[in-house]
Design a protein around this motif. Sequence first.
Motif, short mmCIF file in Angstrom:
data_model
loop_
_atom_site.label_atom_id
_atom_site.label_comp_id
_atom_site.label_asym_id
_atom_site.label_seq_id
_atom_site.Cartn_x
_atom_site.Cartn_y
_atom_site.Cartn_z
N VAL A 1 0.84 -1.11 -0.14
CA VAL A 1 0.06 -0.26 -0.08
C VAL A 1 0.86 1.26 -0.08
CG1 VAL A 1 -1.69 1.26 1.25
CG2 VAL A 1 -1.93 -1.28 1.28
N SER A 2 0.96 1.99 -1.00
CA SER A 2 1.70 3.21 -1.08
C SER A 2 0.47 4.49 -1.58
CB SER A 2 2.70 3.01 -2.23
OG SER A 2 3.39 4.42 -2.49
N GLY A 3 0.38 5.13 -0.51
CA GLY A 3 -0.67 6.17 -0.72
C GLY A 3 -1.89 5.63 -0.99
N LYS A 4 -2.52 5.85 -2.08
CA LYS A 4 -3.83 5.45 -2.52
C LYS A 4 -3.63 4.08 -3.26
CE LYS A 4 -6.14 10.00 -2.17
NZ LYS A 4 -7.01 10.96 -2.93
N THR A 5 -2.59 4.07 -3.54
CA THR A 5 -2.49 2.90 -4.68
C THR A 5 -2.34 1.38 -3.70
OG1 THR A 5 -1.25 4.04 -6.32
CG2 THR A 5 -0.86 1.85 -6.39
N ILE A 6 -2.82 0.31 -4.18
CA ILE A 6 -3.09 -0.88 -3.67
C ILE A 6 -2.46 -1.90 -4.69
CG2 ILE A 6 -4.21 -2.61 -2.23
CD1 ILE A 6 -6.21 -0.60 -1.51
N ILE A 7 -1.24 -2.76 -4.18
CA ILE A 7 -0.95 -3.84 -5.01
C ILE A 7 -0.85 -5.01 -4.32
CG2 ILE A 7 1.05 -4.56 -6.52
CD1 ILE A 7 2.24 -1.63 -6.43
N LYS A 8 -1.65 -6.07 -5.19
CA LYS A 8 -1.72 -7.30 -4.74
C LYS A 8 -0.69 -8.04 -5.63
CE LYS A 8 -4.55 -9.23 -1.98
NZ LYS A 8 -4.22 -9.66 -0.95
N TYR A 9 0.07 -8.82 -4.93
CA TYR A 9 1.10 -9.33 -5.99
C TYR A 9 1.82 -10.91 -5.37
CZ TYR A 9 4.70 -8.03 -2.27
OH TYR A 9 5.45 -8.02 -1.16
N LYS A 10 2.44 -11.53 -6.06
CA LYS A 10 3.06 -12.70 -5.90
C LYS A 10 4.34 -12.93 -6.52
CE LYS A 10 1.02 -15.20 -9.96
NZ LYS A 10 0.21 -16.45 -10.59
N PRO A 11 5.18 -13.70 -6.18
CA PRO A 11 6.57 -14.01 -6.91
C PRO A 11 6.11 -14.59 -8.27
CG PRO A 11 6.29 -15.07 -4.83
CD PRO A 11 4.94 -14.75 -5.06
N PHE A 12 7.24 -14.00 -9.18
CA PHE A 12 7.09 -14.26 -10.64
C PHE A 12 8.17 -15.20 -11.15
CE2 PHE A 12 6.73 -12.57 -15.19
CZ PHE A 12 5.50 -13.25 -15.51
N LYS A 13 8.96 -14.20 -11.73
CA LYS A 13 10.35 -14.94 -12.35
C LYS A 13 11.54 -14.22 -11.81
CE LYS A 13 8.50 -16.63 -16.74
NZ LYS A 13 8.71 -16.44 -18.13
N ASN A 14 12.43 -15.12 -11.30
CA ASN A 14 13.75 -14.66 -10.60
C ASN A 14 13.32 -13.38 -9.79
OD1 ASN A 14 14.81 -16.30 -12.66
ND2 ASN A 14 15.67 -14.73 -13.90
N LYS A 15 13.90 -12.28 -9.89
CA LYS A 15 13.63 -11.13 -8.91
C LYS A 15 12.34 -10.55 -9.19
CE LYS A 15 16.37 -8.14 -11.93
NZ LYS A 15 17.56 -7.00 -11.85
N TYR A 16 11.56 -10.73 -10.23
CA TYR A 16 10.39 -10.24 -10.57
C TYR A 16 9.22 -10.51 -9.76
CZ TYR A 16 13.29 -8.38 -14.44
OH TYR A 16 14.30 -7.72 -15.04
N PHE A 17 8.13 -9.51 -9.66
CA PHE A 17 6.92 -9.92 -8.97
C PHE A 17 5.74 -9.92 -10.05
CE2 PHE A 17 9.96 -9.48 -5.67
CZ PHE A 17 9.54 -10.44 -4.63
#
Length: 325
Positions: A177-193
């Motif tokens: 949660v950054s300010g009004k922005t919400i990101i729901k995430y999961k691991p993807f590839k290597n260092k990426y999400f």
Amino acid sequence: MNKFSNIDLDEEKLADQTLDYILKNQNTCLESSLFLKILDVRKDYDDLNNHIEFLKDRLSHLKFIVDYDTVEFKNTMQKYQVLALDDQGRTFDNSEVLTPPKFQKERFSKEIFWANEDEERAFQKISTFNCFEDKIVNEKKFYGVMINAPFYNVKGWILYYQALLDLKFPEFSEKIVSGKTIIKYKPFKNKYFLGIETDYQSCKSNFRRGWWEEPEYKLIIFEKIDSKKIHRTVTFEKFVHPHFDPPVFSFMGFYGFMTTRRINEREIVLGEDGTKKESLGDGAIRIYNTEQYSDDFKRHAYFYYDMLYRTTREYLNFIDESFVP
């Protein structure tokens, strides 16, 4: 391949995968999605395995547009159209006559869907909020205030959308949660999400105008800098399967069909939307909603998120195969 984006999106490959998905899922609750744009609601296709070339053509009009780290898409698939003559002999577009049979297709898909007792229990658990709020205003301001009716329970709906996202996309289990922005995430590839991003601001604005619309989600591939900061590598401007956009009736379309009726080719009248008024004395008026459509609206939103998950699951697999770290 755009060298700035780390991604190579092959439209033909997605079309082939989508065709396989359609053939595997015909005669299920997915079927209503097919009749929104891909299939002609006026026709009985029976077994879609007998219409392979037709489906290939319908799925061949998608183009991805990659601009550095941003991905958009354009689908130029021809829309189904109904032309008619008015009382003066002039041709007009009467394609809205296709909406009621599309609505019936979706209603049948929902009957299949809600026959699942697990879905019914999950719905009952998270849908206990009130759809609407009361307004108390001076009677002189009544008509000005009514422009924005009905008055949605903004907080209740936003929390419902968040609960639906958590329920239908459980693999996106982490949150930033950054300010009004919400990101729901999961691991993807290597260092990426891989993340689903929104700020719900468009929803809040539309609710306050009396409009009911689905949230605007983006899909992002990113690197984490720290617990709050990220570096976006690729941003997909819409989180939706390009061939199922939207996966079911839009919220505004569903609301409009439920609360309006056409009396001729030129006139649409507002039907009963449940908004009432009550005099409180001393010039004060309470404006309230009877909640007569609340269950339908909540169930439609629930069904939307489920179909969004079913269709984008295939799209996420395609993105996984297309992204090169």
